[in-house]
Structures are given as C-alpha cells and as structure tokens.
Design a protein around this motif. Sequence first.
Motif, PDB file in Angstrom:
ATOM      1  N   ALA A 174      14.086  22.556  75.476  1.00  0.00           N
ATOM      2  CA  ALA A 174      14.014  21.568  76.359  1.00  0.00           C
ATOM      3  C   ALA A 174      15.142  20.502  76.139  1.00  0.00           C
ATOM      4  N   PRO A 175      14.898  19.906  74.937  1.00  0.00           N
ATOM      5  CA  PRO A 175      15.660  18.832  74.565  1.00  0.00           C
ATOM      6  C   PRO A 175      17.394  19.103  74.791  1.00  0.00           C
ATOM      7  N   THR A 176      17.819  20.221  74.536  1.00  0.00           N
ATOM      8  CA  THR A 176      19.189  20.521  74.594  1.00  0.00           C
ATOM      9  C   THR A 176      19.253  20.674  76.204  1.00  0.00           C
ATOM     10  N   GLU A 177      18.376  21.480  76.942  1.00  0.00           N
ATOM     11  CA  GLU A 177      18.572  21.414  78.284  1.00  0.00           C
ATOM     12  C   GLU A 177      18.799  19.920  79.085  1.00  0.00           C
ATOM     13  N   ARG A 205      20.698  22.717  82.830  1.00  0.00           N
ATOM     14  CA  ARG A 205      19.675  23.160  81.920  1.00  0.00           C
ATOM     15  C   ARG A 205      19.670  24.598  81.790  1.00  0.00           C
ATOM     16  N   TYR A 206      20.317  25.462  82.493  1.00  0.00           N
ATOM     17  CA  TYR A 206      20.366  26.874  82.338  1.00  0.00           C
ATOM     18  C   TYR A 206      21.228  26.928  81.136  1.00  0.00           C
ATOM     19  N   PHE A 207      22.553  26.414  81.301  1.00  0.00           N
ATOM     20  CA  PHE A 207      23.386  26.580  80.264  1.00  0.00           C
ATOM     21  C   PHE A 207      22.836  25.971  78.890  1.00  0.00           C
ATOM     22  N   GLY A 208      22.412  24.777  78.951  1.00  0.00           N
ATOM     23  CA  GLY A 208      21.606  24.358  77.773  1.00  0.00           C
ATOM     24  C   GLY A 208      20.704  25.311  76.910  1.00  0.00           C
ATOM     25  N   ARG A 209      19.933  25.927  77.742  1.00  0.00           N
ATOM     26  CA  ARG A 209      19.033  26.893  77.279  1.00  0.00           C
ATOM     27  C   ARG A 209      19.578  28.172  76.694  1.00  0.00           C
ATOM     28  N   LEU A 210      20.620  28.506  77.452  1.00  0.00           N
ATOM     29  CA  LEU A 210      21.497  29.871  76.979  1.00  0.00           C
ATOM     30  C   LEU A 210      22.161  29.404  75.745  1.00  0.00           C
ATOM     31  N   ALA A 211      22.723  28.321  75.458  1.00  0.00           N
ATOM     32  CA  ALA A 211      23.508  28.015  74.318  1.00  0.00           C
ATOM     33  C   ALA A 211      22.525  27.747  73.463  1.00  0.00           C
ATOM     34  N   HIS A 212      21.352  27.289  73.453  1.00  0.00           N
ATOM     35  CA  HIS A 212      20.342  26.995  72.444  1.00  0.00           C
ATOM     36  C   HIS A 212      19.902  28.454  71.798  1.00  0.00           C
ATOM     37  N   LEU A 213      19.641  29.444  72.804  1.00  0.00           N
ATOM     38  CA  LEU A 213      19.135  30.644  72.568  1.00  0.00           C
ATOM     39  C   LEU A 213      20.122  31.326  71.772  1.00  0.00           C
ATOM     40  N   LEU A 214      21.404  31.596  72.201  1.00  0.00           N
ATOM     41  CA  LEU A 214      22.337  32.279  71.651  1.00  0.00           C
ATOM     42  C   LEU A 214      22.688  31.833  70.212  1.00  0.00           C
ATOM     43  N   ASP A 215      22.700  30.538  70.033  1.00  0.00           N
ATOM     44  CA  ASP A 215      22.953  30.076  68.656  1.00  0.00           C
ATOM     45  C   ASP A 215      21.975  30.423  67.811  1.00  0.00           C
ATOM     46  N   ALA A 216      20.489  30.436  68.231  1.00  0.00           N
ATOM     47  CA  ALA A 216      19.433  30.946  67.538  1.00  0.00           C
ATOM     48  C   ALA A 216      19.466  32.479  67.099  1.00  0.00           C
ATOM     49  N   VAL A 217      20.159  33.322  68.043  1.00  0.00           N
ATOM     50  CA  VAL A 217      20.217  34.636  67.717  1.00  0.00           C
ATOM     51  C   VAL A 217      20.990  34.914  66.747  1.00  0.00           C
ATOM     52  N   ASP A 248      17.679  35.475  82.514  1.00  0.00           N
ATOM     53  CA  ASP A 248      17.019  34.661  83.427  1.00  0.00           C
ATOM     54  C   ASP A 248      17.821  33.369  83.484  1.00  0.00           C
ATOM     55  N   ALA A 249      18.330  32.714  82.496  1.00  0.00           N
ATOM     56  CA  ALA A 249      19.217  31.663  82.340  1.00  0.00           C
ATOM     57  C   ALA A 249      20.596  32.026  83.117  1.00  0.00           C
ATOM     58  N   ILE A 250      21.192  33.355  82.925  1.00  0.00           N
ATOM     59  CA  ILE A 250      22.514  33.693  83.578  1.00  0.00           C
ATOM     60  C   ILE A 250      22.242  34.076  85.061  1.00  0.00           C
ATOM     61  N   GLY A 251      21.262  34.468  85.450  1.00  0.00           N
ATOM     62  CA  GLY A 251      20.991  34.388  86.974  1.00  0.00           C
ATOM     63  C   GLY A 251      20.770  33.178  87.512  1.00  0.00           C
ATOM     64  N   GLY A 252      20.034  32.197  87.019  1.00  0.00           N
ATOM     65  CA  GLY A 252      20.048  30.898  87.533  1.00  0.00           C
ATOM     66  C   GLY A 252      21.180  30.197  87.597  1.00  0.00           C
ATOM     67  N   LEU A 253      22.085  30.452  86.584  1.00  0.00           N
ATOM     68  CA  LEU A 253      23.336  29.826  86.315  1.00  0.00           C
ATOM     69  C   LEU A 253      24.313  30.201  87.636  1.00  0.00           C
ATOM     70  N   ARG A 254      24.388  31.357  87.635  1.00  0.00           N
ATOM     71  CA  ARG A 254      25.024  32.200  88.694  1.00  0.00           C
ATOM     72  C   ARG A 254      24.589  31.481  90.066  1.00  0.00           C
ATOM     73  N   LEU A 255      23.347  31.253  90.586  1.00  0.00           N
ATOM     74  CA  LEU A 255      23.104  31.162  91.538  1.00  0.00           C
ATOM     75  C   LEU A 255      23.380  29.534  91.928  1.00  0.00           C
ATOM     76  N   ALA A 256      23.120  28.887  90.901  1.00  0.00           N
ATOM     77  CA  ALA A 256      23.766  27.253  91.021  1.00  0.00           C
ATOM     78  C   ALA A 256      25.318  27.264  91.218  1.00  0.00           C
ATOM     79  N   MET A 257      25.785  27.848  90.639  1.00  0.00           N
ATOM     80  CA  MET A 257      27.341  27.899  90.830  1.00  0.00           C
ATOM     81  C   MET A 257      27.667  28.193  92.155  1.00  0.00           C
ATOM     82  N   ALA A 258      27.138  29.324  92.612  1.00  0.00           N
ATOM     83  CA  ALA A 258      27.405  29.702  94.216  1.00  0.00           C
ATOM     84  C   ALA A 258      26.859  28.543  95.294  1.00  0.00           C
ATOM     85  N   ASP A 259      26.213  27.743  94.694  1.00  0.00           N
ATOM     86  CA  ASP A 259      25.899  26.423  95.880  1.00  0.00           C
ATOM     87  C   ASP A 259      26.657  24.898  95.454  1.00  0.00           C
TER      88      ASP A 259
END
Length: 366
Positions: A174-177, A205-217, A248-259
């Motif tokens: 959440a803080p990253t987001e 928020r979606y990108f922050g979550r994605l960045a945090h998770l991929l860094d952790a992986v 899920d974050a990728i899907g949300g990011l894609r929808l946000a970009m379209a808007d």
Amino acid sequence: MSGRIMVFGIVRPCKHNLCGNLFAEWMAHLCGLCVALRDEHGHAARLVTNYDGLLVSVLTEAQSKETRHRRAAPCALRGFKGADISEAEGVRLAAAVSLILASGKLKDHIEDGDGPFARRFVAAGGGRLADRWERAGTTTAGALAFDPGPLLAAVREQARVERLPGMSLLQLTAPTEDAVAAAFAHTAVLAGKPGNRETLEEAGRYFGRLAHLLDAVEDLDRDRAQGAYNPLVASGTDLATARRHCDDAIGGLRLAMADLDLERRGLVKALLVRETGRAVERTFAEAEAPKKDRRVKPDPGGLISLVCSAAACCTCGLYRPPWDEERYKSCAERCDCSGCDACSNCCEGCSGCCNCCQCCDCSCNC
C-alpha cells in the motif's frame, strides 16, 4: 531487504521491442531526466536515474498539447553523439520523485545495515547523500507545486508496516501504491488535464503494486539466502498468488489507460500495457525456472560493490559488474525479443509485420 518504494527498472524497453519513433521518444525522456538531475543537483544526483521514474515524464508529455525538446551536447553514453532531449516540466517532476524515493530507500539500507552500509564510514556518507537528495527533491517538487508529503509519508509508512507482524501482502504494498499514485496524479496538473487526475491515481496504484511485487519476486531467492526481509515471505504469499495479484494489476492498469484523455497514446500504451505485461512474464519465468550462470561471480560487498553499483546506475546499465546476471545476456535475451514473431504486433493497426523494430529492415511511423 525492506523499503521497496520504487524499483529501478521493471519497464525495460529497447530497440528490439519499441518502434523506432517510440524508442527515440523514450530516449529523449531518459536523457532529459539525466541532464535535469545533473544541471539542477550535480553529477551525483544522476545515480537516481531510473526507468520506472521516467513514466512520470512520459505521462506528462502524453497529456500535453505541445512538447518541449532541445538539442543536447554529445554524451559518452550515446557514443559521443548529440540528441534531442525532453526539458518539459514532467522531466523535473520525474527528477523530484526519483530523488525523494531514492533518498528513502538509501536511508532504509543504512538503518538495516545492508551490505556495505554495515560499515560506519559508508553509512555516514550514505546518510549525508540521502539528506541531500531529499532536500533537492523537495525543492524541485515545490517549484512544480507538487506536495512531496505523500512520498515522504510513504517512505516512513513502508518502514513501519514491514515491522508489524501479520500484515497481508496488499497491506505491505500500500505505501508504494500511495507514492506512485501521487506522482502519476500530478502529471494531470502539469499537463492541464485535471479530468485525468482520478484515473491516473488509480493507474499509479496498480503500477506501484506491480513494481513492488515484481521487485519482491526477483529478490526472493537472494533474500531467503541472506535472511533479509521480503514481503512475500513476511506475508506467507506463494508465487502463484503473487502472480494473480500481478495479473489483476495489469488488467486494472490496462483499463485505466484506456480511460485517459491523451494527446499522444503510443509510448504510454507501449510502456504501461505491453512492457508491464512482458515484465510479469519475464520475472515469473525466471523465478519458476532459475538458471545459475557459471560466469556470474559472487558479489564481494563492501566499497567495491558500492562503486560498481554506482557505475551501473551512472551508465544506465551499459556497465554491469561481474556478479550481475544481466551482464552475460544479450539485449534480445534481456527484452525477450525473439525476432519478427515477437515484434509483429508492436503497433496495433498495422497489417502483417509492422517492421517496427531492429529485427525488421525498415521503419514504421506509428
């Protein structure tokens, strides 16, 4: 390792997977950020140049009706050639965000005594540098009417939640987001598109979550071996669950970009839709099937490791130390390009192979 506020490069575009025109735009932002950091805050500030922070600059320009570029002098990192670089306010915002978050991450390393920072002399020097970066980023943010409070608060909150037991994975991200959401949202203010602000907060928020998770992986095996903090281990999250959160974050990011109401959509879509998807595929493929390259040397730690890491940052990854696996990969391996089959869909609307990357022998104007 704690303090994952912003990672330095889950988005890694190169000539193999970006159209020629889009790659030139990307390089204009990259060189613009590096020059802005140097001109406003000195050469040492160039250490915070990072790919993901550039998205702030890209988003600002994509929403703006006019672009501001200038011709830069020859640079060693460009083969001593000049280049057109961005000098818009988005570049300065990217510089401010990068400085503040890098400062927080550096302070966290010092507090935890990670690697060379376990030594008092190195920690003292790092602390002074972190304070200088925070002041510099705050000053630049103020000049852009950007409140750095959410970023500074996110750094403190990240350290706090990582010390609490029983936190869920999304509580840890959440803080990253919050930090990325604040930075993304302010691009709408700079570009004069206030209607985009709410959508950009969501995208951040979606990108922050994605960045945090991929860094952790990416760091999971190393953190386990060193007994260092990792949010996946701390929250008891397996790779399959982490992958679902990323998808899920990728899907949300894609929808946000379209808007979004954008003047130029090409580079934004390439980075925040295609490249993030590639980052997820690449990171989990490596995590699920790790391959140890015998050429990779052990990290010696100490001052040598610190100097080599600084050299890698200053050269935007052109130099990589012998203990970095990326050193031994070709550009095509790093960006997952497999020839025209991989790049044929890089521009929607083109028929057949759009011939828009280096493995094709012509150019595309999309």
